[in-house]
Design a protein around this motif. Structure first.
Motif, PDB file in Angstrom:
ATOM      1  N   PHE A 112      11.672  42.891  43.215  1.00 21.40           N
ATOM      2  CA  PHE A 112      11.693  44.338  42.984  1.00 21.40           C
ATOM      3  C   PHE A 112      11.336  44.699  41.545  1.00 21.40           C
ATOM      4  O   PHE A 112      10.760  45.761  41.293  1.00 21.40           O
ATOM      5  CB  PHE A 112      13.078  44.885  43.332  1.00 21.40           C
ATOM      6  CG  PHE A 112      13.231  46.368  43.186  1.00 21.40           C
ATOM      7  CD1 PHE A 112      12.682  47.229  44.116  1.00 21.40           C
ATOM      8  CD2 PHE A 112      13.920  46.904  42.110  1.00 21.40           C
ATOM      9  CE1 PHE A 112      12.820  48.611  43.986  1.00 21.40           C
ATOM     10  CE2 PHE A 112      14.066  48.272  41.972  1.00 21.40           C
ATOM     11  CZ  PHE A 112      13.518  49.128  42.905  1.00 21.40           C
ATOM     12  N   GLN A 153      11.671  45.748  51.228  1.00 22.47           N
ATOM     13  CA  GLN A 153      10.774  45.249  50.199  1.00 22.47           C
ATOM     14  C   GLN A 153       9.344  45.120  50.724  1.00 22.47           C
ATOM     15  O   GLN A 153       8.387  45.141  49.941  1.00 22.47           O
ATOM     16  CB  GLN A 153      11.252  43.890  49.681  1.00 22.47           C
ATOM     17  CG  GLN A 153      12.600  43.913  49.002  1.00 22.47           C
ATOM     18  CD  GLN A 153      12.577  44.667  47.684  1.00 22.47           C
ATOM     19  OE1 GLN A 153      11.572  45.238  47.287  1.00 22.47           O
ATOM     20  NE2 GLN A 153      13.700  44.700  47.002  1.00 22.47           N
ATOM     21  N   SER A 154       9.191  45.001  52.038  1.00 24.24           N
ATOM     22  CA  SER A 154       7.862  44.873  52.646  1.00 24.24           C
ATOM     23  C   SER A 154       7.231  46.215  52.965  1.00 24.24           C
ATOM     24  O   SER A 154       6.236  46.281  53.694  1.00 24.24           O
ATOM     25  CB  SER A 154       7.956  44.034  53.929  1.00 24.24           C
ATOM     26  OG  SER A 154       8.492  42.762  53.670  1.00 24.24           O
ATOM     27  N   LEU A 155       7.832  47.285  52.453  1.00 22.51           N
ATOM     28  CA  LEU A 155       7.304  48.640  52.633  1.00 22.51           C
ATOM     29  C   LEU A 155       7.312  49.076  54.087  1.00 22.51           C
ATOM     30  O   LEU A 155       6.392  49.744  54.566  1.00 22.51           O
ATOM     31  CB  LEU A 155       5.887  48.755  52.049  1.00 22.51           C
ATOM     32  CG  LEU A 155       5.730  48.346  50.581  1.00 22.51           C
ATOM     33  CD1 LEU A 155       4.292  48.583  50.119  1.00 22.51           C
ATOM     34  CD2 LEU A 155       6.706  49.090  49.694  1.00 22.51           C
ATOM     35  N   GLU A 187      14.073  55.717  49.923  1.00 23.10           N
ATOM     36  CA  GLU A 187      12.667  55.314  50.012  1.00 23.10           C
ATOM     37  C   GLU A 187      11.862  56.280  50.878  1.00 23.10           C
ATOM     38  O   GLU A 187      10.665  56.485  50.641  1.00 23.10           O
ATOM     39  CB  GLU A 187      12.571  53.895  50.578  1.00 23.10           C
ATOM     40  CG  GLU A 187      11.217  53.254  50.453  1.00 23.10           C
ATOM     41  CD  GLU A 187      10.767  53.061  49.014  1.00 23.10           C
ATOM     42  OE1 GLU A 187       9.553  53.146  48.772  1.00 23.10           O
ATOM     43  OE2 GLU A 187      11.633  52.866  48.142  1.00 23.10           O
ATOM     44  N   ILE A 314       7.732  48.610  37.942  1.00 18.08           N
ATOM     45  CA  ILE A 314       6.879  48.183  39.053  1.00 18.08           C
ATOM     46  C   ILE A 314       5.693  47.365  38.552  1.00 18.08           C
ATOM     47  O   ILE A 314       5.371  46.326  39.127  1.00 18.08           O
ATOM     48  CB  ILE A 314       6.386  49.398  39.859  1.00 18.08           C
ATOM     49  CG1 ILE A 314       7.577  50.160  40.451  1.00 18.08           C
ATOM     50  CG2 ILE A 314       5.441  48.957  40.985  1.00 18.08           C
ATOM     51  CD1 ILE A 314       7.207  51.462  41.118  1.00 18.08           C
ATOM     52  N   ARG A 355       3.482  46.431  47.191  1.00 20.49           N
ATOM     53  CA  ARG A 355       4.317  47.432  46.526  1.00 20.49           C
ATOM     54  C   ARG A 355       3.684  47.903  45.220  1.00 20.49           C
ATOM     55  O   ARG A 355       3.770  49.075  44.850  1.00 20.49           O
ATOM     56  CB  ARG A 355       5.705  46.848  46.252  1.00 20.49           C
ATOM     57  CG  ARG A 355       6.622  47.790  45.460  1.00 20.49           C
ATOM     58  CD  ARG A 355       8.036  47.266  45.388  1.00 20.49           C
ATOM     59  NE  ARG A 355       8.860  48.139  44.569  1.00 20.49           N
ATOM     60  CZ  ARG A 355       9.119  47.914  43.288  1.00 20.49           C
ATOM     61  NH1 ARG A 355       8.647  46.846  42.687  1.00 20.49           N
ATOM     62  NH2 ARG A 355       9.874  48.752  42.602  1.00 20.49           N
ATOM     63  N   GLN A 356       3.046  46.994  44.498  1.00 18.23           N
ATOM     64  CA  GLN A 356       2.467  47.339  43.202  1.00 18.23           C
ATOM     65  C   GLN A 356       1.102  48.005  43.307  1.00 18.23           C
ATOM     66  O   GLN A 356       0.703  48.735  42.388  1.00 18.23           O
ATOM     67  CB  GLN A 356       2.310  46.068  42.359  1.00 18.23           C
ATOM     68  CG  GLN A 356       3.602  45.433  41.910  1.00 18.23           C
ATOM     69  CD  GLN A 356       3.315  44.160  41.129  1.00 18.23           C
ATOM     70  OE1 GLN A 356       2.626  43.272  41.615  1.00 18.23           O
ATOM     71  NE2 GLN A 356       3.834  44.076  39.912  1.00 18.23           N
ATOM     72  N   ASP A 394       7.823  56.943  46.689  1.00 13.03           N
ATOM     73  CA  ASP A 394       6.600  56.662  45.940  1.00 13.03           C
ATOM     74  C   ASP A 394       5.778  57.938  45.724  1.00 13.03           C
ATOM     75  O   ASP A 394       5.244  58.162  44.628  1.00 13.03           O
ATOM     76  CB  ASP A 394       5.747  55.629  46.687  1.00 13.03           C
ATOM     77  CG  ASP A 394       6.204  54.202  46.416  1.00 13.03           C
ATOM     78  OD1 ASP A 394       7.099  54.017  45.570  1.00 13.03           O
ATOM     79  OD2 ASP A 394       5.670  53.276  47.049  1.00 13.03           O
TER      80      ASP A 394
END
Length: 459
Positions: A112, A153-155, A187, A314, A355-356, A394
């Motif tokens: 993360f 974490q895997s969106l 999220e 991030i 994620r990035q 996001d």
């Protein structure tokens, strides 16, 4: 009213070689004495043995203690120590599902944070640990926690919420499950609901630093600056060495009062950084905030400064990108082009995780704008932003980033429209931060700028 009445007075003298039997017996006796009604599932949880290997359990409890102490402020060394202990625990007992659960959660924390290891390999290690727990104990609520954390974490917040909802039914008062539910709800932009889960998690475990940090961040997004300041102040007193809580407290107080001088003084009095790169970043940011551009450029010229971790932790931004931004802030557009092109090349050579990727792309757009390639910058920024789920965390954060691209390319009307959205919805930047931002403040001569900022309300 407080009294000196004894609440618990029984004495226990038992063979501690089987600590799990003792724990279960004590839990049952205390429950009976307190006349608490347990469900069948809760009685089963009390009776369950997490492992029959005492050494594995001791390693596990040592790791859990480190994990609770670190929260999201842990160093790479602390997280590596946790990982090593959990891996030793599962080596002692390959069927120790709870150790695999916490191994997955810890890999998730490391993934993360940009300054730790946001790599595809780290996410894969998280997946393998979560699936190991699933293979050993598929119906364990903690296993659903591990899978939910992995999906988060895997969106894939929808699958995360589905797994975590099942985990919550089995562990309705578990701090980790409540924290994860709050994070998943945040999220998808359900910040008010997220607050409820963070509050419940903090009530169960007031020492959980991760929950406290995300709780404060959600309050800031909703412009509840007074509440955010109170909680941050409480945690700064408890953990005076924590830079994250200090930063959140400064942000909350500045959002509330607009006292820029007080904020600058506080930022320059943060707890000592733990790395050389962080120390050099402090020097640069302090000079930049005070408008000491020559000093800021000298700080960026230090070869030991390898990059600037963005505020959301991030991505790591190239030093050259900040050189270009400094030139723009001084109105020296000709001097921005070369470092901007260097920044674009550096960003494109980075291997972004899913994620990035959006955050890397929006910074490439910054570079293109600073290099004078306005159409490329606008096309990239709009495409990146439109690919995000509407009202997701996001998207709420990236509105500011998109607005900067509009400002860097001279699109004043589009920037004002983005600003109106930011001040109507949850946003990471407060009106006072926008007011003094070196790029956003270019709109200050337009009367609509101040009118929009003053329209922002607590949500």
């Amino acid at each position: 009213m407080a009294t000196d009445r004894t609440v618990w007075s029984d004495t226990y003298d038992r063979d501690l070689n089987d600590v799990f039997t003792v724990q279960a017996a004590l839990a049952q006796e205390i429950t009976g004495a307190l006349k608490a009604n347990l469900t069948g599932g809760e009685r089963n949880l009390i009776a369950q043995r997490p492992t029959r290997n005492q050494e594995a359990y001791e390693l596990y409890t040592r790791a859990r203690t480190l994990q609770l102490d670190a929260g999201l402020s842990g160093t790479r060394e602390q997280f590596d120590a946790m990982i090593a202990l959990y891996e030793q625990a599962v080596a002692k007992d390959p069927d120790f599902a709870l150790a695999y659960v916490q191994l997955a959660v810890t890999h998730g924390f490391i993934y993360f944070l940009a300054e730790l290891d946001p790599s595809a390999a780290r996410l894969e290690r998280m997946r393998l640990a979560a699936e190991a727990a699933q293979r050993i104990a598929p119906d364990l609520p903690e296993t659903r926690l591990a899978m939910g954390a992995y999906f988060l974490q895997s969106l894939d917040p929808a699958r995360a919420l589905a797994e975590l909802s099942v985990a919550e039914k089995g562990l309705p008062n578990d701090a980790q499950v409540l924290f994860a539910m709050g994070a998943a709800l945040a999220e998808v932009g359900r910040l008010t609901e997220a607050l409820t889960y963070y509050e419940r998690s903090m009530a169960v475990n007031p020492s959980d630093l991760a929950t406290a940090q995300l709780h404060i961040q959600a309050l800031l997004m909703l412009r509840r600056f007074s509440a955010a300041s109170d909680i941050a102040t409480h945690y700064v007193k408890r953990f005076p060495e924590s830079r994250r809580f200090a930063l959140l407290g400064i942000k909350a107080r500045f959002g509330l009062s607009g006292n820029r001088l007080a904020a600058l003084v506080a930022l320059e009095s943060l707890p000592a950084p733990t790395t050389e790169n962080e120390r050099l970043t402090d020097v640069y940011l302090s000079a930049s905030r005070r408008g000491s551009f020559a000093a800021a450029e000298r700080a960026l010229a230090n070869p030991k400064l390898t990059g600037i971790v963005d505020e959301g932790a991030i991505v790591i931004e190239p030093v050259s990108l900040h050189l270009a931004l400094l030139a723009f802030a001084q109105g020296r557009l000709d001097r921005a082009r070369a470092p901007a092109e260097e920044a674009i090349a550096a960003l494109r050579h980075q291997a972004w995780t899913p994620r990035q990727a959006p955050w890397g792309e929006i910074r490439v757009a910054w570079g293109e704008a600073l290099a004078g390639r306005s159409e490329d910058a606008l096309r990239r920024a709009k495409s990146t932003f439109s690919a995000l789920s509407p009202n997701s965390m996001d998207a709420l954060w990236m509105r500011h980033e998109l607005g900067l691209v509009y400002l860097l390319t001279g699109r004043k009307e589009e920037a004002l429209a983005i600003l109106q959205e930011m001040m109507s919805d949850p946003a990471w930047l407060s009106p006072n931060e926008i007011r003094y931002d070196p790029v956003w403040s270019q709109l200050s001569s337009d009367p609509r700028f101040e009118k929009i900022l003053r329209s922002a309300k607590t949500l």
